[in-house]
Design a protein around this motif. Structure first.
Motif, PDB file in Angstrom:
ATOM      1  N   TYR A  84      -5.066   5.026   0.513  1.00 11.36           N
ATOM      2  CA  TYR A  84      -4.313   4.303   1.462  1.00 11.36           C
ATOM      3  C   TYR A  84      -4.667   3.673   2.761  1.00 11.36           C
ATOM      4  O   TYR A  84      -4.578   2.579   2.906  1.00 11.36           O
ATOM      5  CB  TYR A  84      -2.953   5.358   1.762  1.00 11.36           C
ATOM      6  CG  TYR A  84      -2.027   4.686   2.736  1.00 11.36           C
ATOM      7  CD1 TYR A  84      -2.063   4.720   4.005  1.00 11.36           C
ATOM      8  CD2 TYR A  84      -0.901   3.828   2.146  1.00 11.36           C
ATOM      9  CE1 TYR A  84      -1.221   4.223   4.895  1.00 11.36           C
ATOM     10  CE2 TYR A  84       0.040   3.263   3.130  1.00 11.36           C
ATOM     11  CZ  TYR A  84      -0.121   3.475   4.628  1.00 11.36           C
ATOM     12  OH  TYR A  84       0.802   2.760   5.058  1.00 11.36           O
ATOM     13  N   LYS A 133       0.121  12.261  -9.745  1.00 15.37           N
ATOM     14  CA  LYS A 133      -0.756  13.391  -9.579  1.00 15.37           C
ATOM     15  C   LYS A 133       0.059  14.541  -9.692  1.00 15.37           C
ATOM     16  O   LYS A 133      -0.189  15.545 -10.389  1.00 15.37           O
ATOM     17  CB  LYS A 133      -1.499  13.394  -8.121  1.00 15.37           C
ATOM     18  CG  LYS A 133      -2.384  14.413  -7.916  1.00 15.37           C
ATOM     19  CD  LYS A 133      -3.539  14.413  -6.886  1.00 15.37           C
ATOM     20  CE  LYS A 133      -4.679  14.899  -7.103  1.00 15.37           C
ATOM     21  NZ  LYS A 133      -4.388  16.666  -6.829  1.00 15.37           N
ATOM     22  N   GLU A 189      -6.724   0.754   1.895  1.00 11.08           N
ATOM     23  CA  GLU A 189      -6.085  -0.507   1.336  1.00 11.08           C
ATOM     24  C   GLU A 189      -5.181  -1.162   2.699  1.00 11.08           C
ATOM     25  O   GLU A 189      -5.098  -2.191   2.699  1.00 11.08           O
ATOM     26  CB  GLU A 189      -5.164  -0.153   0.275  1.00 11.08           C
ATOM     27  CG  GLU A 189      -5.657   0.178  -1.052  1.00 11.08           C
ATOM     28  CD  GLU A 189      -4.923   0.563  -2.197  1.00 11.08           C
ATOM     29  OE1 GLU A 189      -3.651   0.402  -1.988  1.00 11.08           O
ATOM     30  OE2 GLU A 189      -5.321   0.860  -3.318  1.00 11.08           O
ATOM     31  N   ILE A 245      -5.378  10.420  -2.065  1.00 10.78           N
ATOM     32  CA  ILE A 245      -4.356   9.155  -2.194  1.00 10.78           C
ATOM     33  C   ILE A 245      -4.472   8.738  -0.595  1.00 10.78           C
ATOM     34  O   ILE A 245      -4.249   7.453  -0.537  1.00 10.78           O
ATOM     35  CB  ILE A 245      -3.099   9.744  -2.798  1.00 10.78           C
ATOM     36  CG1 ILE A 245      -3.070  10.374  -4.106  1.00 10.78           C
ATOM     37  CG2 ILE A 245      -2.022   8.816  -2.246  1.00 10.78           C
ATOM     38  CD1 ILE A 245      -1.924  10.737  -4.627  1.00 10.78           C
ATOM     39  N   ARG A 261       2.388   1.929  -3.458  1.00 16.30           N
ATOM     40  CA  ARG A 261       1.014   2.326  -4.270  1.00 16.30           C
ATOM     41  C   ARG A 261       0.717   3.575  -4.010  1.00 16.30           C
ATOM     42  O   ARG A 261       0.473   4.600  -5.156  1.00 16.30           O
ATOM     43  CB  ARG A 261      -0.161   1.358  -3.964  1.00 16.30           C
ATOM     44  CG  ARG A 261       0.115   0.077  -4.511  1.00 16.30           C
ATOM     45  CD  ARG A 261      -0.964  -0.974  -3.642  1.00 16.30           C
ATOM     46  NE  ARG A 261      -2.244  -0.901  -4.334  1.00 16.30           N
ATOM     47  CZ  ARG A 261      -2.779  -1.426  -5.137  1.00 16.30           C
ATOM     48  NH1 ARG A 261      -1.921  -2.235  -5.742  1.00 16.30           N
ATOM     49  NH2 ARG A 261      -3.979  -1.206  -5.710  1.00 16.30           N
ATOM     50  N   ALA A 262       0.943   4.036  -2.853  1.00 16.90           N
ATOM     51  CA  ALA A 262       0.347   5.735  -2.441  1.00 16.90           C
ATOM     52  C   ALA A 262       1.280   6.418  -3.131  1.00 16.90           C
ATOM     53  O   ALA A 262       1.012   7.589  -3.886  1.00 16.90           O
ATOM     54  CB  ALA A 262       0.314   5.667  -0.944  1.00 16.90           C
ATOM     55  N   PRO A 313       0.886  -1.038  -0.112  1.00 17.30           N
ATOM     56  CA  PRO A 313       0.032  -0.170  -0.004  1.00 17.30           C
ATOM     57  C   PRO A 313       0.775   1.473  -0.103  1.00 17.30           C
ATOM     58  O   PRO A 313       0.512   2.230  -0.738  1.00 17.30           O
ATOM     59  CB  PRO A 313      -0.810  -0.041   1.280  1.00 17.30           C
ATOM     60  CG  PRO A 313      -0.960  -1.340   1.596  1.00 17.30           C
ATOM     61  CD  PRO A 313       0.238  -2.081   0.904  1.00 17.30           C
ATOM     62  N   TYR A 314       1.922   1.450   0.605  1.00 14.37           N
ATOM     63  CA  TYR A 314       2.891   2.493   0.753  1.00 14.37           C
ATOM     64  C   TYR A 314       3.468   2.720  -0.656  1.00 14.37           C
ATOM     65  O   TYR A 314       3.231   3.943  -1.024  1.00 14.37           O
ATOM     66  CB  TYR A 314       3.768   2.588   1.911  1.00 14.37           C
ATOM     67  CG  TYR A 314       4.395   3.940   1.927  1.00 14.37           C
ATOM     68  CD1 TYR A 314       5.702   4.255   1.755  1.00 14.37           C
ATOM     69  CD2 TYR A 314       3.555   4.996   2.623  1.00 14.37           C
ATOM     70  CE1 TYR A 314       6.103   5.469   1.721  1.00 14.37           C
ATOM     71  CE2 TYR A 314       4.317   6.155   2.517  1.00 14.37           C
ATOM     72  CZ  TYR A 314       5.403   6.408   2.328  1.00 14.37           C
ATOM     73  OH  TYR A 314       5.890   7.728   2.266  1.00 14.37           O
ATOM     74  N   ARG A 367       0.788   6.837  -7.081  1.00 14.95           N
ATOM     75  CA  ARG A 367      -0.383   7.588  -7.154  1.00 14.95           C
ATOM     76  C   ARG A 367       0.237   9.059  -6.903  1.00 14.95           C
ATOM     77  O   ARG A 367      -0.242  10.059  -7.739  1.00 14.95           O
ATOM     78  CB  ARG A 367      -1.584   7.045  -6.350  1.00 14.95           C
ATOM     79  CG  ARG A 367      -2.189   5.929  -6.591  1.00 14.95           C
ATOM     80  CD  ARG A 367      -3.154   5.412  -5.865  1.00 14.95           C
ATOM     81  NE  ARG A 367      -3.860   4.114  -6.147  1.00 14.95           N
ATOM     82  CZ  ARG A 367      -4.193   3.444  -5.357  1.00 14.95           C
ATOM     83  NH1 ARG A 367      -3.923   3.470  -4.127  1.00 14.95           N
ATOM     84  NH2 ARG A 367      -4.680   2.110  -5.912  1.00 14.95           N
ATOM     85  N   PHE A 368       0.740   9.442  -5.812  1.00 16.71           N
ATOM     86  CA  PHE A 368       1.441  10.619  -5.651  1.00 16.71           C
ATOM     87  C   PHE A 368       2.012  11.110  -6.649  1.00 16.71           C
ATOM     88  O   PHE A 368       1.990  12.464  -7.060  1.00 16.71           O
ATOM     89  CB  PHE A 368       2.151  10.748  -4.382  1.00 16.71           C
ATOM     90  CG  PHE A 368       2.612  12.062  -4.073  1.00 16.71           C
ATOM     91  CD1 PHE A 368       4.022  12.387  -4.410  1.00 16.71           C
ATOM     92  CD2 PHE A 368       2.152  13.119  -3.515  1.00 16.71           C
ATOM     93  CE1 PHE A 368       4.676  13.646  -4.159  1.00 16.71           C
ATOM     94  CE2 PHE A 368       2.739  14.338  -3.266  1.00 16.71           C
ATOM     95  CZ  PHE A 368       3.918  14.606  -3.606  1.00 16.71           C
ATOM     96  N   TRP A 369       3.001  10.585  -7.270  1.00 15.61           N
ATOM     97  CA  TRP A 369       3.837  10.860  -8.214  1.00 15.61           C
ATOM     98  C   TRP A 369       3.066  11.231  -9.907  1.00 15.61           C
ATOM     99  O   TRP A 369       3.442  12.014 -10.480  1.00 15.61           O
ATOM    100  CB  TRP A 369       5.120  10.221  -8.466  1.00 15.61           C
ATOM    101  CG  TRP A 369       6.207  10.532  -7.395  1.00 15.61           C
ATOM    102  CD1 TRP A 369       6.198   9.757  -6.224  1.00 15.61           C
ATOM    103  CD2 TRP A 369       6.641  11.823  -7.286  1.00 15.61           C
ATOM    104  NE1 TRP A 369       7.170  10.449  -5.282  1.00 15.61           N
ATOM    105  CE2 TRP A 369       7.490  11.792  -6.177  1.00 15.61           C
ATOM    106  CE3 TRP A 369       7.132  12.838  -7.954  1.00 15.61           C
ATOM    107  CZ2 TRP A 369       8.277  12.794  -5.441  1.00 15.61           C
ATOM    108  CZ3 TRP A 369       7.891  13.869  -7.526  1.00 15.61           C
ATOM    109  CH2 TRP A 369       8.636  13.729  -6.410  1.00 15.61           C
TER     110      TRP A 369
END
Lengths: 220, 221
Positions: free
Chosen positions: B75, A103, B78, B71, A95-96, A92-93, A99-101
């Protein structure tokens, strides 16, 4: 109903648009066959208005009769609908962060570079400074990885197609030196790995045509 | 049992973006340490945790920062995936939830700002576009109790937090949102019946005072 119709994947796009191209790259990386329609944004098709009534823009993906708009939303959908060659890690981290990059590319980095390439004399210096700052932030994130996704192309790499390919064309037309091997050696190296990746190479629009397209826009 | 220090939130009480994260944490029953930020005088911690955007909210889990409210909400969904799902599991339904949350992000703040930061013709145009955006959302909601259907979820979380700013926007803009968008208001009130929402959304008049002060500081008439 024919089952092959149900499985049909369709992309409404524009060949010169990096946002549209992201979806081409994603589908090709997953090995998903699809039908492509080139959209004329000056003369929007009934299909486009039907499938994306909210924004009336490309790209739009149609799958099993369902439409999805907004390139980053589409990329995540493709990753979840087809399990092979995952674009996102499981953790999950991570993945976050991906997604951050993505955006940050859309909200900050792409606009800064775009502005610099189309800036007039008055705003140029500041725009270029912001573009270089944006590229630095991106390079700092890449560090020593082959791709943003690690050893393989990931979501951020797909979203960064503008950086990997479009920037070199736009900066040449604008007479600027933004992404160069001297200024950003790691990011430059990434861009070369990227555009030479067998699937990406096939999926990017031809350089001379893209150059001509933007050069013509610059004249207007 | 969860250690309070494992989850930290850097936030501003009036931030509709921060509220999204607070609602998600409350929905999942996660205990966390809340650290109020002074956005006019940014802390070293904030600048260290969000060097790219330098904004709130920042969720910190086991020392690692997650920036951007939507985001952070994904998170949370998940990591704490054993309870109260915030996003649907079907890929298409999920894509629609992301699309509408993205629409909220692209439109609602900027259009509301046109109302509270501008005057005259610009403000009138802002009011019209703001209402149109809310009406589009009303149409998307349709007859469903929540955007995701029967259950409160991702799109509801992304949007309901703006409701706490409505009084401020209406007062400054001198118009009534409820008269143009009654369905929107009844949906917001339905969300407020949930403990996670009612315990998170601040008092509207306090928000109005905050906005007046912000305008002064930003040099907006």
């Amino acid at each position: 109903m024919d089952s092959s119709d149900n499985e049909q994947v369709r992309l409404l796009g524009k060949w010169a648009s990096p946002f549209s191209n992201r979806v081409d790259l994603a589908l090709k990386l997953k090995g998903v066959p699809y039908k492509y329609s080139e959209e004329d944004l000056a003369n929007k098709s009934v299909d486009l208005l039907n499938y994306n009534p909210v924004h009336k823009k490309v790209p739009v993906l149609v799958h099993n009769g369902n439409s999805i708009a907004e390139s980053l939303v589409i990329l995540q959908y493709i990753d979840e609908a087809w399990n092979n060659h995952p674009f996102l890690p499981q953790e999950p981290y991570q993945r976050a962060l991906a997604r951050f990059w993505c955006k940050t590319l859309d909200d900050k980095i792409l606009p800064a570079i775009w502005n610099a390439c189309w800036s007039n004399e008055k705003g140029r210096e500041k725009a270029v400074e912001e573009a270089l700052e944006a590229l630095k932030i991106l390079q700092d994130e890449l560090k020593d990885k082959k791709f943003f996704g690690g050893e393989t192309i990931g979501l951020v790499d797909i979203a960064a197609n503008f950086i990997g390919y479009w920037v070199s064309i736009l900066q040449e037309i604008a007479g600027l030196e933004l992404l160069t091997i001297e200024k950003f050696p790691k990011l430059y190296k990434w861009s070369q790995e990227y555009i030479n990746h067998p699937v990406i190479k096939e999926g990017l629009p031809p350089r001379d045509e893209l150059f001509a397209f933007f050069k013509a826009s610059a004249k207007k | 049992m969860e250690n309070n220090n494992e989850v930290v939130l850097l936030d501003l009480w009036a931030s509709m973006f921060g509220m999204r994260v607070r609602i998600a944490l409350a929905e999942k029953g996660i205990k966390y340490e809340y650290i109020e930020q002074d956005i006019w005088n940014k802390s070293d911690l904030l600048l260290q945790m969000n060097p790219v955007q330098k904004k709130v909210p920042v969720l910190i889990h086991k020392g690692k920062p997650i920036c951007e409210s939507l985001i952070a909400v994904q998170y949370i969904d998940e990591v704490w995936n054993d309870r109260s799902p915030l996003l649907p599991s079907d890929p298409y339904a999920k894509s629609q939830a992301r699309f509408w949350a993205d629409y909220v992000d692209k439109k609602i703040y900027d259009l509301a700002k046109k109302v509270w930061a501008r005057k005259g013709e610009e403000q009138e145009a802002g009011k019209k576009e703001f209402i149109e955006a809310l009406q589009l959302l009303e149409a998307e909601l349709g007859d469903k109790p929540f955007f995701g259907g029967d259950k409160f979820g991702f799109v509801d979380i992304s949007l309901v937090t703006f409701y706490s700013w409505f009084y401020a926007v209406e007062t400054i803009g001198n118009f009534s949102i409820e008269s143009e968008c009654p369905k929107f208001i009844s949906w917001a009130k339905r969300c407020l019946q949930k403990e996670s929402v009612s315990s998170t959304l601040p008092n509207s008049e306090r928000v109005y005072e905050f906005l007046l002060d912000a305008k002064k500081r930003l040099g907006i008439e």
